[in-house]
Design an enzyme around this catalytic site. Structure first.
Site, mmCIF file in Angstrom:
data_model
loop_
_atom_site.group_PDB
_atom_site.id
_atom_site.type_symbol
_atom_site.label_atom_id
_atom_site.label_comp_id
_atom_site.label_asym_id
_atom_site.label_seq_id
_atom_site.Cartn_x
_atom_site.Cartn_y
_atom_site.Cartn_z
ATOM 1 C CB ALA A 1 -0.886 -0.009 1.242
ATOM 2 C CD GLU B 1 -2.141 -7.796 2.561
ATOM 3 O OE1 GLU B 1 -1.841 -6.599 2.336
ATOM 4 O OE2 GLU B 1 -2.935 -8.152 3.441
ATOM 5 C CD GLU C 1 1.166 -5.586 5.526
ATOM 6 O OE1 GLU C 1 2.050 -6.409 5.870
ATOM 7 O OE2 GLU C 1 0.546 -5.669 4.451
HETATM 8 N N1 CAA Z 1 4.426 3.550 0.401
HETATM 9 C C1 CAA Z 1 4.889 4.777 0.111
HETATM 10 N N2 CAA Z 1 6.174 5.053 -0.105
HETATM 11 C C2 CAA Z 1 7.041 4.034 -0.001
HETATM 12 C C3 CAA Z 1 6.648 2.728 0.325
HETATM 13 C C4 CAA Z 1 5.262 2.496 0.523
HETATM 14 N N3 CAA Z 1 4.788 1.292 0.796
HETATM 15 N N4 CAA Z 1 7.743 1.934 0.359
HETATM 16 C C5 CAA Z 1 8.778 2.714 0.057
HETATM 17 N N5 CAA Z 1 8.371 3.982 -0.153
HETATM 18 C C6 CAA Z 1 9.190 5.125 -0.572
HETATM 19 C C7 CAA Z 1 10.227 5.488 0.462
HETATM 20 O O1 CAA Z 1 9.703 6.392 1.394
HETATM 21 C C8 CAA Z 1 11.301 6.102 -0.406
HETATM 22 O O2 CAA Z 1 10.860 7.401 -0.704
HETATM 23 P P1 CAA Z 1 11.913 8.588 -0.859
HETATM 24 O O3 CAA Z 1 12.814 8.180 -1.964
HETATM 25 O O4 CAA Z 1 11.051 9.754 -1.136
HETATM 26 O O5 CAA Z 1 12.602 8.662 0.466
HETATM 27 C C9 CAA Z 1 11.230 5.297 -1.710
HETATM 28 O O6 CAA Z 1 9.931 4.714 -1.696
HETATM 29 C C10 CAA Z 1 12.259 4.197 -1.801
HETATM 30 O O7 CAA Z 1 12.179 3.398 -0.633
HETATM 31 P P2 CAA Z 1 13.473 2.908 0.150
HETATM 32 O O8 CAA Z 1 14.466 3.995 0.225
HETATM 33 O O9 CAA Z 1 13.008 2.300 1.417
HETATM 34 O O10 CAA Z 1 14.013 1.789 -0.852
HETATM 35 P P3 CAA Z 1 14.777 0.452 -0.526
HETATM 36 O O11 CAA Z 1 15.125 -0.152 -1.812
HETATM 37 O O12 CAA Z 1 15.849 0.706 0.486
HETATM 38 O O13 CAA Z 1 13.727 -0.512 0.210
HETATM 39 C C11 CAA Z 1 11.601 -1.614 0.521
HETATM 40 C C12 CAA Z 1 12.634 -1.035 -0.466
HETATM 41 C C13 CAA Z 1 12.209 -2.839 1.230
HETATM 42 C C14 CAA Z 1 10.387 -2.012 -0.242
HETATM 43 C C15 CAA Z 1 11.286 -0.549 1.578
HETATM 44 O O14 CAA Z 1 10.957 0.649 0.916
HETATM 45 C C16 CAA Z 1 10.143 -0.898 2.473
HETATM 46 O O15 CAA Z 1 10.314 -1.635 3.417
HETATM 47 N N6 CAA Z 1 8.958 -0.308 2.186
HETATM 48 C C17 CAA Z 1 7.796 -0.500 3.012
HETATM 49 C C18 CAA Z 1 7.197 -1.860 2.801
HETATM 50 C C19 CAA Z 1 5.974 -1.986 3.649
HETATM 51 O O16 CAA Z 1 6.005 -1.801 4.853
HETATM 52 N N7 CAA Z 1 4.871 -2.343 3.012
HETATM 53 C C20 CAA Z 1 3.611 -2.488 3.677
HETATM 54 C C21 CAA Z 1 2.803 -1.264 3.410
HETATM 55 S S1 CAA Z 1 1.313 -1.304 4.327
HETATM 56 C C22 CAA Z 1 0.302 -2.304 3.418
HETATM 57 O O17 CAA Z 1 0.656 -2.811 2.410
HETATM 58 C C23 CAA Z 1 -1.047 -2.419 4.036
HETATM 59 C C24 CAA Z 1 -1.903 -3.376 3.389
HETATM 60 O O18 CAA Z 1 -1.980 -4.508 3.795
HETATM 61 C C25 CAA Z 1 -2.759 -2.989 2.283
#
Ligand code: CAA
Ligand code: NAI
Length: 698
Positions: free
Chosen positions: A60, A104, A124
């Site tokens: 998300a 998911e 999450e």
């Molecule tokens: N939503 C919005 N922005 C996100 C994002 C997300 N899910 N994941 C990453 N970003 C953004 C970061 O903030 C970053 O933005 P900036 O460049 O502006 O700082 C950019 O994307 C790149 O991210 P990273 O610097 O973290 O990149 P990375 O390659 O080091 O890591 C990653 C990649 C492992 C995917 C890491 O970004 C991460 O852990 N992201 C979050 C994953 C997460 O928690 N997902 C669950 C979301 S909640 C959900 O999905 C609810 C549901 O059930 C519907």
């Protein structure tokens, strides 16, 4: 351009998700997917879903949470239902990461092919929520309840091979991911069957036969999930998957998600997530600034810190030279490094051959000249200005031009050190935290003359070696320790006024820190601070209150865990602090001699007395421009000092308490306790203007 494009590979439609940088499943991607599915040519026999760019999908779009107006339809569950319900087989082609809603989504498709090296998981919980698009209902149906519980509650991402073993992934692609996925789609279409995870039930049978497993699981997470709600909510949702029909479980999961996403825990954790990414942005660095490449490193001094620092480079595959003046000290230092690795191997967290590979990247030397070709040299010798200057003069003589010369000093003036070299622009502080191979914080301390390139290099280096780098300025204690000092001092005053170490430590532990200040002191060693206090005795302002209880304890040779006694007693070989009646007597006597009448101190007052002065000091630090933004300070305290991440860090927490309340307390204490408690002008200004730290930005 639409966030989803479609192309044909014979009878297979390939849908490409394109929402940089991480294919976050925000409104554009969700509606793009829904439209693409609805608009498919009737001749299409199967579908492949793939991500453009770096990954399949990170889930998300976190920035959409709590947005006003709420994100538009379709929601992710509707998109997934459309894919899962499709009569045509849908294959996910996963590369990079499939996390959260991304996984998911993949679980809603009928078959999953992953590229080697890709990672999947449901993180999450680390954002204070439960998976909100069926993850808690589908994963247990796919891989069994216990494996699903472990993954969902830990939030960790696992590699493709492990995911294949567990059954999350059906196939790890040998060659080209898209080709393998299209081939799988053709096969499934020819078979004429689709497997919908929502209809799988067999994997739940074991949990239905042993329903007590949920209570056991909850009991096992008492420590790791202390103070938090989301981990328990994850267990509740998986339990619902086992006990309720699929649609009911899905509804329960959704309701749980909605209530958690609005709660302080999730707001704090999301703040921490973005704060960690924000701290890499340095406003005054021109966009085109590039850090220098760090291909080789060197560390001068292989004591407690030097050895740990060297390990960081070896762990990242970077050869590192370690220098001591004496052979015996060098051997002892390298032996400590080897033993630290060996412990990790014995715990099953590192392969023995990997340990040898890392050790082979570390070269010991007793000749400073051997650091001459390194791209960065980090000095970690004793904390003495004259010695550091001597080392930097020598480094200036032997290091190649363009090398970064860094100091790990924890208290000394980086500018004064830089000034003895002919290249102060290449000099900077890299303040690691102990144990340096474990703690993720790296306070990079910019001197007045550190160049942009030097700053960019150490910020990049932090990422390369798996640290969170935060840029700070030069002052006594830099950012973290300067604030810590306030907290430690007040904890000391509180025991003089009537509390005991165990009460203060319990309050701080219950707040969410891994331990309180006294247990922490015993762990780190009380002699270090004692020596510094002795050295600085002459500088101590005579008009300011001073508690000598810690000094009296050190005078008895009680230096903490390493001597079996400090603020607490320790049984032989044990790290468990046991309250000591001798210390209680010593404290009561000290109160008496200081003319302080001991009183019962409520827990709430202890927390406020420890935390508000720390926040007040941070306000001074911000005003002096020594930290770039309040959220950087949050990152420092989360990664360097164990501040509970689920409270967002001290600045985020302070905003949630209310700065007016903190200021009022500081003003009162300033009147009652004197100068130490003088409110920071920035705190006064923010309260006057009705603003919080969050409004400050960089
Ligand atoms: N939503 C919005 N922005 C996100 C994002 C997300 N899910 N994941 C990453 N970003 C953004 C970061 O903030 C970053 O933005 P900036 O460049 O502006 O700082 C950019 O994307 C790149 O991210 P990273 O610097 O973290 O990149 P990375 O390659 O080091 O890591 C990653 C990649 C492992 C995917 C890491 O970004 C991460 O852990 N992201 C979050 C994953 C997460 O928690 N997902 C669950 C979301 S909640 C959900 O999905 C609810 C549901 O059930 C519907
Ligand atoms: P330490 O005493 O464990 O190690 C210092 C090492 O430097 C010793 O092994 C010593 O033999 C070696 N050394 C001394 N002079 C040398 C020289 N001229 N050339 C090569 N080696 C030399 O000290 P520690 O704790 O590792 O601290 C090192 C630095 O890191 C200090 O500046 C300290 O303030 C800082 N620091 C320490 C932290 C800690 O928790 N110990 C945390 C953060 C920073």
């Amino acid at each position: 351009m639409s966030a989803v494009t479609s192309e044909r590979h014979g009878p297979v439609a390939v849908l490409r998700m394109n929402n940089p940088p991480v294919n976050g499943l925000g409104a554009p991607l969700r509606s793009g997917l829904a439209d693409a599915i609805a608009g498919l040519d009737p001749a299409v026999e199967a579908i492949v879903l793939i991500g453009e760019g770096r990954m399949y999908s990170a889930g998300a779009d976190i920035r959409e949470f709590n947005s006003t107006p709420p994100p538009g339809t379709p929601d992710l569950n509707q998109v997934i239902a459309a894919l899962e319900g499709s009569e045509r087989p849908v294959v996910s082609a996963i590369h990079g990461v499939a996390a959260g809603g991304g996984l998911e989504l993949a679980l809603g498709t009928h078959y999953r092919v992953a590229a080697p090296g890709s990672r999947v998981g449901l993180p999450e919980v680390t954002l204070g929520i439960v998976p909100g698009a069926g993850g808690t209902q589908r994963l247990p149906r796919l891989i069994g309840t216990e494996a699903a519980l472990e993954l969902i509650v830990s939030g960790r991402l696992i590699g493709a091979d492990q995911a294949r073993e567990l059954g999350i992934i059906d196939e790890v692609a040998d060659g080209d991911l898209l080709e393998a996925s299209v081939a799988a789609a053709r096969r499934l279409a020819a078979d004429g069957t689709v497997r919908r995870v929502r209809d799988c039930d067999d994997a739940l049978a074991a949990a239905r036969a042993t329903p007590e497993l949920f209570e056991t699981f909850r009991a096992g997470m008492a420590r790791s999930a202390r103070g938090r709600n989301a981990p328990y909510a994850c267990v509740d949702c998986v339990e619902a998957a086992v006990n309720r029909p699929f649609d009911e479980g899905l509804r329960f999961e959704r309701e749980t998600f909605v209530s958690l996403v609005a709660a302080p825990e999730s707001r704090s954790l999301r703040h921490a997530f973005f704060a960690e990414r924000e701290c890499g942005r340095i406003p005054d660095l021109p966009r085109e600034t590039r850090g220098r490449t760090i291909g080789t490193a060197a560390v001068v001094g292989c004591g407690t810190m030097g050895g740990g620092i060297a390990m960081n480079f070896a762990n990242a595959g970077i050869p590192v030279t370690v220098v001591e003046t004496e052979r015996a000290a060098l051997d002892a230092g390298l032996e400590r490094v080897r033993n630290t690795y060996a412990t990790t191997v014995s715990r099953g967290r590192l392969a023995a051959d990997e340990m040898e590979r890392r050790m082979s990247l570390i070269t010991g030397s007793t000749e400073l000249a051997d650091v001459g070709s390194a791209d960065i040299v980090i000095e970690a010798v004793f904390e003495e200005m004259e010695l550091k200057k001597e080392v930097f003069r020598a480094l200036d003589g032997v290091c190649r031009s363009g090398a970064i010369l860094a100091t790990n000093t924890s208290t000394l003036d980086v500018d004064e050190i830089a000034a003895v070299t002919g290249r102060p622009e290449d000099v900077i502080g890299t303040h690691f935290f102990s144990p340096a191979n474990v703690m993720r914080l790296l306070e990079n301390v910019r001197g007045v003359r550190s160049s942009h390139e030097t700053i960019a290099t150490v910020m990049d280096m932090a990422r390369t070696i798996g640290k969170v780098g935060v840029l700070v300025g030069v002052c006594d204690g830099f950012v973290g320790n300067r604030m810590l000092h306030q907290y430690g001092r007040e904890a000391g005053f509180l025991i003089e006024e009537g509390a005991l170490p165990q009460q203060v430590d319990r309050v701080i532990y219950d707040f969410g820190f891994p331990m309180g200040p006294f247990a922490m002191g015993d762990l780190a060693g009380l002699d270090v601070g004692w020596r510094i206090r002795q050295r600085k005795r002459a500088e101590r302002p005579s008009n300011m209150r001073y508690s000598d209880v810690a000094d009296r304890i050190c005078e008895q040779g009680r230096f903490g865990q390493k001597t079996g006694a400090g603020w607490y007693r320790y049984e032989t070989g044990s790290r468990v602090p046991v309250p000591d009646p001798d210390i209680e007597r010593l404290i009561v006597a000290a109160s008496q001699q200081a003319g302080i009448e001991r009183r019962d101190i409520p827990d709430g007052e202890i927390l406020e007395r420890c935390m508000y002065p720390l926040v007040n000091e941070a306000a001074k630090i911000l005003e002096e421009g020594l930290a770039i933004r309040p959220s950087d300070i949050d990152v420092i305290w989360i990664h360097g000092y164990g501040f509970p991440r689920w409270r967002g860090g001290p600045m985020f927490w302070a905003d949630s308490v209310g700065l007016d309340r903190i200021l009022e307390a500081m003003q009162r204490w300033h009147r009652e306790h004197g100068e130490w408690m003088r409110p920071a002008p920035l705190l006064e200004r923010l309260v006057r203007e009705g603003r919080g730290f969050a409004s400050l930005g960089a």
